[in-house]
Design an enzyme around this catalytic site. Structure first.
Site, PDB file in Angstrom:
ATOM      1  N   GLN A  64      16.130  -1.577  59.676  1.00  5.95           N
ATOM      2  CA  GLN A  64      16.209  -3.074  59.678  1.00  5.95           C
ATOM      3  C   GLN A  64      15.371  -3.722  58.782  1.00  5.95           C
ATOM      4  O   GLN A  64      15.694  -5.054  58.297  1.00  5.95           O
ATOM      5  CB  GLN A  64      15.955  -3.670  61.321  1.00  5.95           C
ATOM      6  CG  GLN A  64      16.994  -3.069  62.183  1.00  5.95           C
ATOM      7  CD  GLN A  64      16.630  -3.514  63.651  1.00  5.95           C
ATOM      8  OE1 GLN A  64      15.647  -2.977  64.168  1.00  5.95           O
ATOM      9  NE2 GLN A  64      17.047  -4.486  64.103  1.00  5.95           N
ATOM     10  N   ARG A 121       3.860  -2.559  65.738  1.00  3.83           N
ATOM     11  CA  ARG A 121       5.108  -1.433  66.036  1.00  3.83           C
ATOM     12  C   ARG A 121       5.930  -1.490  65.059  1.00  3.83           C
ATOM     13  O   ARG A 121       6.811  -2.487  64.768  1.00  3.83           O
ATOM     14  CB  ARG A 121       5.476  -1.709  67.530  1.00  3.83           C
ATOM     15  CG  ARG A 121       6.721  -0.716  67.775  1.00  3.83           C
ATOM     16  CD  ARG A 121       7.219  -0.940  69.044  1.00  3.83           C
ATOM     17  NE  ARG A 121       8.561  -0.031  69.158  1.00  3.83           N
ATOM     18  CZ  ARG A 121       9.617   0.072  69.472  1.00  3.83           C
ATOM     19  NH1 ARG A 121      10.102  -1.349  69.850  1.00  3.83           N
ATOM     20  NH2 ARG A 121      10.506   0.602  69.405  1.00  3.83           N
ATOM     21  N   GLU A 211      14.862   3.214  72.670  1.00  2.00           N
ATOM     22  CA  GLU A 211      16.148   3.059  73.348  1.00  2.00           C
ATOM     23  C   GLU A 211      17.235   4.037  73.221  1.00  2.00           C
ATOM     24  O   GLU A 211      18.593   3.958  72.478  1.00  2.00           O
ATOM     25  CB  GLU A 211      16.989   1.590  72.746  1.00  2.00           C
ATOM     26  CG  GLU A 211      16.056   0.645  72.823  1.00  2.00           C
ATOM     27  CD  GLU A 211      16.667  -0.912  72.746  1.00  2.00           C
ATOM     28  OE1 GLU A 211      17.868  -0.753  72.309  1.00  2.00           O
ATOM     29  OE2 GLU A 211      15.828  -1.951  73.053  1.00  2.00           O
ATOM     30  N   ASN A 353      11.820  -2.232  76.626  1.00  2.00           N
ATOM     31  CA  ASN A 353      12.699  -3.154  75.772  1.00  2.00           C
ATOM     32  C   ASN A 353      13.198  -4.043  76.447  1.00  2.00           C
ATOM     33  O   ASN A 353      14.302  -3.465  77.323  1.00  2.00           O
ATOM     34  CB  ASN A 353      13.147  -2.723  74.642  1.00  2.00           C
ATOM     35  CG  ASN A 353      12.490  -1.930  73.535  1.00  2.00           C
ATOM     36  OD1 ASN A 353      11.367  -1.955  73.524  1.00  2.00           O
ATOM     37  ND2 ASN A 353      12.939  -1.643  72.375  1.00  2.00           N
ATOM     38  N   TYR A 355      15.219  -8.156  77.136  1.00  2.00           N
ATOM     39  CA  TYR A 355      15.679  -9.144  76.738  1.00  2.00           C
ATOM     40  C   TYR A 355      16.379 -10.279  77.492  1.00  2.00           C
ATOM     41  O   TYR A 355      16.281 -11.453  77.563  1.00  2.00           O
ATOM     42  CB  TYR A 355      16.608  -8.974  75.645  1.00  2.00           C
ATOM     43  CG  TYR A 355      15.983  -8.287  74.456  1.00  2.00           C
ATOM     44  CD1 TYR A 355      15.927  -7.104  74.218  1.00  2.00           C
ATOM     45  CD2 TYR A 355      15.439  -9.195  73.313  1.00  2.00           C
ATOM     46  CE1 TYR A 355      15.192  -6.489  73.060  1.00  2.00           C
ATOM     47  CE2 TYR A 355      15.036  -8.532  72.264  1.00  2.00           C
ATOM     48  CZ  TYR A 355      14.943  -7.176  72.066  1.00  2.00           C
ATOM     49  OH  TYR A 355      14.309  -6.539  70.931  1.00  2.00           O
TER      50      TYR A 355
HETATM   51  C1  GBH Z   1      16.862  -3.867  70.514  1.00  2.55           C
HETATM   52  O1  GBH Z   1      18.215  -3.517  70.926  1.00  2.55           O
HETATM   53  C2  GBH Z   1      16.503  -2.756  69.318  1.00  2.55           C
HETATM   54  O2  GBH Z   1      15.404  -2.080  69.716  1.00  2.55           O
HETATM   55  C3  GBH Z   1      16.364  -3.657  68.117  1.00  2.55           C
HETATM   56  O3  GBH Z   1      16.503  -2.807  66.988  1.00  2.55           O
HETATM   57  C4  GBH Z   1      17.096  -4.905  67.999  1.00  2.55           C
HETATM   58  O4  GBH Z   1      17.074  -5.336  66.745  1.00  2.55           O
HETATM   59  C5  GBH Z   1      16.830  -5.792  69.128  1.00  2.55           C
HETATM   60  O5  GBH Z   1      16.772  -5.237  70.436  1.00  2.55           O
HETATM   61  C6  GBH Z   1      17.763  -6.894  69.297  1.00  2.55           C
HETATM   62  O6  GBH Z   1      19.179  -6.731  69.704  1.00  2.55           O
HETATM   63  O7  GBH Z   1      27.149  -6.656  71.537  1.00  2.55           O
HETATM   64  O8  GBH Z   1      28.145  -4.489  71.610  1.00  2.55           O
HETATM   65  O9  GBH Z   1      27.278  -4.925  69.583  1.00  2.55           O
HETATM   66  C7  GBH Z   1      18.398  -4.275  72.275  1.00  2.55           C
HETATM   67  C8  GBH Z   1      19.892  -3.610  72.724  1.00  2.55           C
HETATM   68  C9  GBH Z   1      21.240  -3.485  71.237  1.00  2.55           C
HETATM   69  C10 GBH Z   1      21.445  -4.754  73.017  1.00  2.55           C
HETATM   70  C11 GBH Z   1      22.633  -4.084  70.704  1.00  2.55           C
HETATM   71  C12 GBH Z   1      22.740  -5.511  72.463  1.00  2.55           C
HETATM   72  C13 GBH Z   1      24.620  -5.185  71.172  1.00  2.55           C
HETATM   73  C14 GBH Z   1      25.677  -4.598  71.614  1.00  2.55           C
HETATM   74  N1  GBH Z   1      20.930  -4.361  72.050  1.00  2.55           N
HETATM   75  N2  GBH Z   1      23.384  -4.494  71.549  1.00  2.55           N
HETATM   76  S1  GBH Z   1      27.229  -5.251  70.826  1.00  2.55           S
END
Ligand code: GBH
Length: 544
Positions: A64, A121, A211, A353, A355
């Site tokens: 990233q 991290r 994850e 993790n 959110y």
């Molecule tokens: C984390 O993923 C990751 O560890 C990190 O790299 C990332 O940048 C951050 O959170 C923010 O996303 O809508 O079908 O495309 C969190 C898990 C992964 C949840 C991506 C939402 C999108 C699925 N996230 N996901 S989709």
């Protein structure tokens, strides 16, 4: 005369009393909660500080931020292949340059320092260190980049927290099956071993996987992420099986060969929404929410932290559905007795993790379709009223963090928990006064404080995602999670602090929210002076 004086004294008291009460009520209670939430007891702000030694960190990951996708002998990762193929990522964005962190060690360390952080991290790119994924070919230039980064961090009194795998699998390993091929267990262990050997005297906090649920479900189930496989009822279970074995083996390698001399911690980072029973007074909703958490977190955490085996509810549901679907055996693989013993207890801490939050209820889905999703018998959704962010999947529900931390603390017997990611996105606009993010951090961190001080959960650290705007996977650069702004059209990729960086730095400096909050006490002092003044005037008979 005596009577007049005592009346005056009474009046004074009355005035002071009225003003003090006015003072107490005229103070805006610290507003951190979105106003859709109206449970005053649950949502009241808690003043107080975190335990001494609490770890405050901020995070990024290699693909990233690093860029330099083919520089100095780095091998391709599956994300290089995926983004270059086109058609998978918003605007066909790639991580070819990203934040250019490969060339910006000084800049990255300096923004951490600026914020007063003592932990950072980040992740290693496996193909940068091992271009073909194996230790037959070590890329010393790649080894050196991380070595320089670690040295620069330590020099600035910042402790590295390293993730070994944050999704950028060497393409060379995907070519023979990636996580579906069990031989990856040994290859991951070789890679981990090399990292412990080269960096372990300086790195004391290791995360094997970031994850892994995402790797399984998006990479091999939904197929919306590389390697783009769509086998949600079968391959996802095999992939997770291999990831758990890989994790356990790396943990044992550290435990057997490095722990004594290096004295660090090694664990895994799992992701989950909080699952809230839709109706708390319906026992079945409570069971439903629990079931999702078992499928999401328990899938990995039950073997690692409890008994080397999958949660009972997963074994039952998947065996039952597999039989209905005419499979000769359960689609969920089994660990041997020996493997169970080997896997059990392979986590020094629980990395979380988190959110957002989702509601859950039971919904019987006896379909013919074999899928992780229908295996759960669940319907889930988010409340329309919960405040939105820059990402469709992320709505702001601060109390969910407290509930989830309690669930984990209870389920896994007080294992030390580190929140290894938490944060919120905004849309791709230039905005430095990021009010939603400032509120998000204050309210979520406040909920974590409640989990520690009121509920006694064993939480050791917190990490803000992300240190800077970066490549947000399938969304490319269209969603921004950074507490620093990065202009991706600027060759310099300057990191500019947003207001949230200041907000977070203040919480870190204060180790939480000390009770004598600034505005509040100033307001009270001013009103008290006014009260005393008025009563003096009154007592010398100039008033009333
Ligand atoms: C984390 O993923 C990751 O560890 C990190 O790299 C990332 O940048 C951050 O959170 C923010 O996303 O809508 O079908 O495309 C969190 C898990 C992964 C949840 C991506 C939402 C999108 C699925 N996230 N996901 S989709």
């Amino acid at each position: 005369m005596a009577e007049a004086t005592s009346i005056k004294i009474l009046k004074c008291f009355a005035i002071v009393l009225v003003l003090t009460v006015t003072c107490a009520y005229s103070q805006e209670p610290e507003f951190v909660y979105p106003d859709v939430f109206n449970d005053p007891e649950r949502d009241a702000f808690l003043y107080g500080t975190f335990p001494e030694g609490f770890v405050w960190s901020s995070a990024t990951s290699s693909y990233q931020i690093e860029g330099a996708w083919d520089e100095d002998g780095k091998g391709k990762s599956i994300w290089d292949t995926w983004t270059h193929e086109g058609g998978h990522v918003k605007n066909d964005d790639t991580g070819d340059v990203a934040c250019d962190s490969y060339h910006k060690i000084k800049e990255d360390v300096s923004i951490l320092k600026e914020m007063g952080l003592h932990h950072y991290r980040f992740s290693f790119s496996w193909p940068r260190i091992l271009p073909d994924g194996t230790i037959n070919n070590i890329n010393e230039k790649g080894v050196e980049y991380y070595s320089n980064l670690i040295d620069a961090l330590l020099e600035a009194d910042i402790k590295p927290m390293v993730t070994l795998f944050h999704w950028d699998l060497p393409q060379a390993l995907d070519d023979f099956g990636g996580w579906t091929n069990e031989s990856i267990v040994g290859l991951f262990n070789d890679y981990a071993n090399l990292c412990f050997e080269r960096y372990g005297s300086r790195v004391k906090f290791w995360i094997t996987f970031n994850e892994p649920w995402i790797v399984s479900l998006l990479g091999y189930g939904a197929g919306t992420w590389p390697p783009g496989i769509t086998e949600p009822g079968t391959t996802v279970y095999i992939v997770t099986h291999n990831i758990i074995k890989s994790h356990a083996k790396a943990w044992h390698t550290y435990d057997d060969n490095y722990r004594e001399s290096q004295d660090g911690l090694i664990g895994i980072t799992l992701n989950s929404d909080h699952m809230e029973p839709f109706n708390m007074s319906k026992p079945d909703d409570i069971v439903a929410a629990d079931r999702v958490l078992q499928f999401q977190l328990g899938w990995f955490a039950h073997p690692i932290y409890i008994n080397g085996d999958y949660p009972q509810i997963m074994k039952e549901n998947i065996a039952y559905k597999s039989a209905m679907q005419n499979y000769s055996q359960s689609r969920l693989p089994e660990f041997t007795a020996e493997e169970k013993l080997y896997i059990k207890g392979t986590g020094d801490f629980f990395g979380l993790n988190h959110y957002t939050t989702t509601y859950a209820v039971t919904s019987l889905t006896d379909t013919d379709e074999a899928s992780y999703w229908t295996d759960q018998n669940i319907a889930s959704w988010k409340d329309e009223a919960w405040p939105k962010s820059g990402s469709d999947w992320l709505q702001v529900v601060p109390w969910g963090l407290r509930h989830l931390v309690n669930w984990i603390d209870n389920e896994y017997g007080g294992i030390p928990i580190y929140v290894t990611e938490n944060g919120v996105s905004t849309h791709d606009v230039y905005e430095l006064d990021d009010v939603i993010r400032q509120k998000y951090y204050r309210s979520y961190i406040n909920e974590l404080l409640k989990a520690i001080t009121i509920d006694n959960c064993n939480v050791k650290g917190y990490t803000a995602w992300s240190l800077m705007d970066n490549f947000e996977w399938a969304s490319g650069y269209s969603e921004r999670f950074g507490i620093h702004y990065v202009d991706f059209n600027d060759d310099e990729r300057k990191r500019i602090p947003k207001k949230s960086a200041e907000t977070y730095a203040k919480i870190v400096a204060d180790n939480g929210f000390p009770s004598s909050g600034g505005m509040r006490s100033i307001g009270c002092v001013q009103l008290t002076i006014l009260a005393v003044g008025l009563s003096l005037l009154s007592s010398v008979g100039l008033m009333v």
